[in-house]
Design an enzyme around this catalytic site. Structure first.
Site, PDB file in Angstrom:
ATOM      1  N   MET A   4      32.628  43.883  46.788  1.00 35.47           N
ATOM      2  CA  MET A   4      34.030  43.719  46.394  1.00 35.47           C
ATOM      3  C   MET A   4      34.563  44.967  45.706  1.00 35.47           C
ATOM      4  O   MET A   4      35.704  45.375  45.926  1.00 35.47           O
ATOM      5  CB  MET A   4      34.170  42.506  45.472  1.00 35.47           C
ATOM      6  CG  MET A   4      34.107  41.179  46.200  1.00 35.47           C
ATOM      7  SD  MET A   4      34.081  39.770  45.064  1.00 35.47           S
ATOM      8  CE  MET A   4      35.541  40.080  44.073  1.00 35.47           C
ATOM      9  N   GLN A  26      29.232  44.210  44.165  1.00 37.11           N
ATOM     10  CA  GLN A  26      29.230  45.589  44.638  1.00 37.11           C
ATOM     11  C   GLN A  26      30.108  45.768  45.876  1.00 37.11           C
ATOM     12  O   GLN A  26      30.876  46.731  45.978  1.00 37.11           O
ATOM     13  CB  GLN A  26      27.793  46.045  44.941  1.00 37.11           C
ATOM     14  CG  GLN A  26      27.667  47.526  45.250  1.00 37.11           C
ATOM     15  CD  GLN A  26      28.199  48.413  44.138  1.00 37.11           C
ATOM     16  OE1 GLN A  26      28.003  48.133  42.957  1.00 37.11           O
ATOM     17  NE2 GLN A  26      28.896  49.486  44.502  1.00 37.11           N
ATOM     18  N   ILE A  45      31.242  38.543  49.108  1.00 36.77           N
ATOM     19  CA  ILE A  45      31.782  38.363  47.758  1.00 36.77           C
ATOM     20  C   ILE A  45      30.831  38.879  46.688  1.00 36.77           C
ATOM     21  O   ILE A  45      31.032  38.613  45.504  1.00 36.77           O
ATOM     22  CB  ILE A  45      32.123  36.883  47.464  1.00 36.77           C
ATOM     23  CG1 ILE A  45      30.875  36.016  47.603  1.00 36.77           C
ATOM     24  CG2 ILE A  45      33.266  36.411  48.336  1.00 36.77           C
ATOM     25  CD1 ILE A  45      31.036  34.635  47.020  1.00 36.77           C
ATOM     26  N   SER A  51      36.562  41.199  28.299  1.00 36.64           N
ATOM     27  CA  SER A  51      37.081  41.790  29.533  1.00 36.64           C
ATOM     28  C   SER A  51      38.540  42.211  29.364  1.00 36.64           C
ATOM     29  O   SER A  51      38.949  43.289  29.809  1.00 36.64           O
ATOM     30  CB  SER A  51      36.947  40.786  30.683  1.00 36.64           C
ATOM     31  OG  SER A  51      37.351  41.357  31.900  1.00 36.64           O
ATOM     32  N   GLY A  68      31.474  42.112  35.918  1.00 32.64           N
ATOM     33  CA  GLY A  68      31.280  40.880  36.671  1.00 32.64           C
ATOM     34  C   GLY A  68      30.071  40.088  36.237  1.00 32.64           C
ATOM     35  O   GLY A  68      29.408  39.456  37.052  1.00 32.64           O
ATOM     36  N   LYS A 128      41.613  37.672  33.396  1.00 32.01           N
ATOM     37  CA  LYS A 128      40.232  38.130  33.217  1.00 32.01           C
ATOM     38  C   LYS A 128      39.231  36.976  33.226  1.00 32.01           C
ATOM     39  O   LYS A 128      38.246  36.982  32.502  1.00 32.01           O
ATOM     40  CB  LYS A 128      40.095  38.962  31.936  1.00 32.01           C
ATOM     41  CG  LYS A 128      41.144  40.065  31.782  1.00 32.01           C
ATOM     42  CD  LYS A 128      41.317  40.892  33.048  1.00 32.01           C
ATOM     43  CE  LYS A 128      40.075  41.657  33.463  1.00 32.01           C
ATOM     44  NZ  LYS A 128      40.254  42.355  34.771  1.00 32.01           N
ATOM     45  N   THR A 144      39.572  36.009  38.360  1.00 35.28           N
ATOM     46  CA  THR A 144      40.704  35.800  39.262  1.00 35.28           C
ATOM     47  C   THR A 144      40.490  36.455  40.621  1.00 35.28           C
ATOM     48  O   THR A 144      40.638  35.820  41.674  1.00 35.28           O
ATOM     49  CB  THR A 144      41.990  36.369  38.626  1.00 35.28           C
ATOM     50  OG1 THR A 144      42.076  35.935  37.266  1.00 35.28           O
ATOM     51  CG2 THR A 144      43.213  35.930  39.400  1.00 35.28           C
ATOM     52  N   HIS A 145      40.159  37.736  40.604  1.00 38.13           N
ATOM     53  CA  HIS A 145      40.010  38.480  41.858  1.00 38.13           C
ATOM     54  C   HIS A 145      38.864  37.914  42.694  1.00 38.13           C
ATOM     55  O   HIS A 145      38.971  37.809  43.927  1.00 38.13           O
ATOM     56  CB  HIS A 145      39.765  39.959  41.556  1.00 38.13           C
ATOM     57  CG  HIS A 145      39.696  40.819  42.775  1.00 38.13           C
ATOM     58  ND1 HIS A 145      40.793  41.073  43.575  1.00 38.13           N
ATOM     59  CD2 HIS A 145      38.652  41.472  43.362  1.00 38.13           C
ATOM     60  CE1 HIS A 145      40.428  41.841  44.590  1.00 38.13           C
ATOM     61  NE2 HIS A 145      39.141  42.087  44.488  1.00 38.13           N
TER      62      HIS A 145
END
EC number: 2.8.2.34
Length: 282
Positions: free
Chosen positions: A223, A221, A218, A129, A246, A44, A47-48
């Site tokens: 993503m 929204q 990136i 998160s 985010g 959290k 990472t993504h």
């Protein structure tokens, strides 16, 4: 919550996707190659987002790869049971991801020229998160109350162990040429220049138009929409909490005054030697 942990070398892991045998084999036998790139975070911590950025850098901003292939196939987690054997047999440069602390990370990395990008985030926001994410994963099971999750986090009794120990371990290696330490907050505040720094570290050059494509693809929204569209590819039904807000500073909407004071005290005790330039958070 303790019953839900898989304890490996004193670190609590989720019971799904992980096994003691694979974690130890990854540490002791997985061969990291000089041409590999590994994205490392505590859970959290953005990472993504970082995974998407690196993938888009490698494709010069072309979103086809990130649109058509789920994240775990583009940047497989080294420590996942199914991924370990696949990665072992994969030829050529490998882009991988990991949540492992340094003491469980592949030993072969430390004598290699492979590159690691480590992303650090305000642990207060990481806590919030993680609270939402891991409770959402329970799906009908008893939720962990906020107060208990908060206390567990400070005691290192949440998934992947102590944030302080995880961050301290990786930050201690920041002067190595093949390790780049970034903060989520700086990436959020100055995305363009931070991406340029990542490009320089990876030896990648983006033309101005290519950089604009990376930036476009990136946004939070876009993503999130991409993850929703990929749900049919991977049976993902939880995109709404994998990417929740985010934002930075959401901890202020959750911490009580007493909790903020307790966290500050713990931070001062456990992170006194951390480089202050990484702490661009409020």
């Amino acid at each position: 919550m303790t019953d839900e942990f898989l304890w490996i070398e004193g670190i609590p892991f989720p019971t799904v996707y992980y096994s003691q045998e694979i974690i130890r084999e990854v540490r002791d036998r997985f061969v990291v190659r000089d041409e590999d790139t590994i994205i490392v975070t505590y859970p959290k911590s953005g990472t993504h987002w970082l995974n998407e950025i690196v993938c888009l850098i490698l494709t010069k901003g072309d979103p086809t790869w990130v649109q058509s292939t789920i994240a775990n196939e583009r940047t497989p987690w080294i420590e996942f049971e199914n991924n370990y054997r696949i990665l072992n047999s994969k030829e050529g440069p490998r882009l991988m991801a990991s949540l492992l602390p340094i003491q469980l990370f592949p030993k072969s990395f430390f004598s290699s020229k492979a590159k690691v990008i480590y992303l650090i985030r305000n642990p207060r926001d990481v806590l919030v998160s993680g609270y939402h994410y891991f409770n959402a994963l329970k799906q009908g099971k008893e939720q962990v109350p906020w107060k208990i999750y908060f206390e567990n986090f400070l005691q290192g009794k949440s998934y992947f162990g102590s944030w302080f120990e995880h961050a301290c371990g990786w930050i201690s290696l920041r002067k190595r040429e093949n390790i780049l330490v970034l903060s989520y907050e700086q990436l959020k505040k100055d995305t363009r220049n931070t991406i340029k720094k990542i490009c320089e570290f990876l030896g990648e050059n983006l033309e101005s138009g290519e950089l604009e494509l990376v930036l476009k693809n990136i946004s939070f929204q876009i993503m999130k929409e991409r993850m929703i569209s990929q749900s049919c590819l991977s049976n993902i039904e939880k995109h709404e909490f994998i990417m929740r807000k985010g934002i930075t500073g959401d901890w202020k909407n959750h911490f009580t005054v007493a909790q903020a004071e307790a966290f500050d005290k713990a931070f001062q005790e456990k992170a006194a030697d951390f480089p202050q330039e990484l702490f661009s958070w409020e």
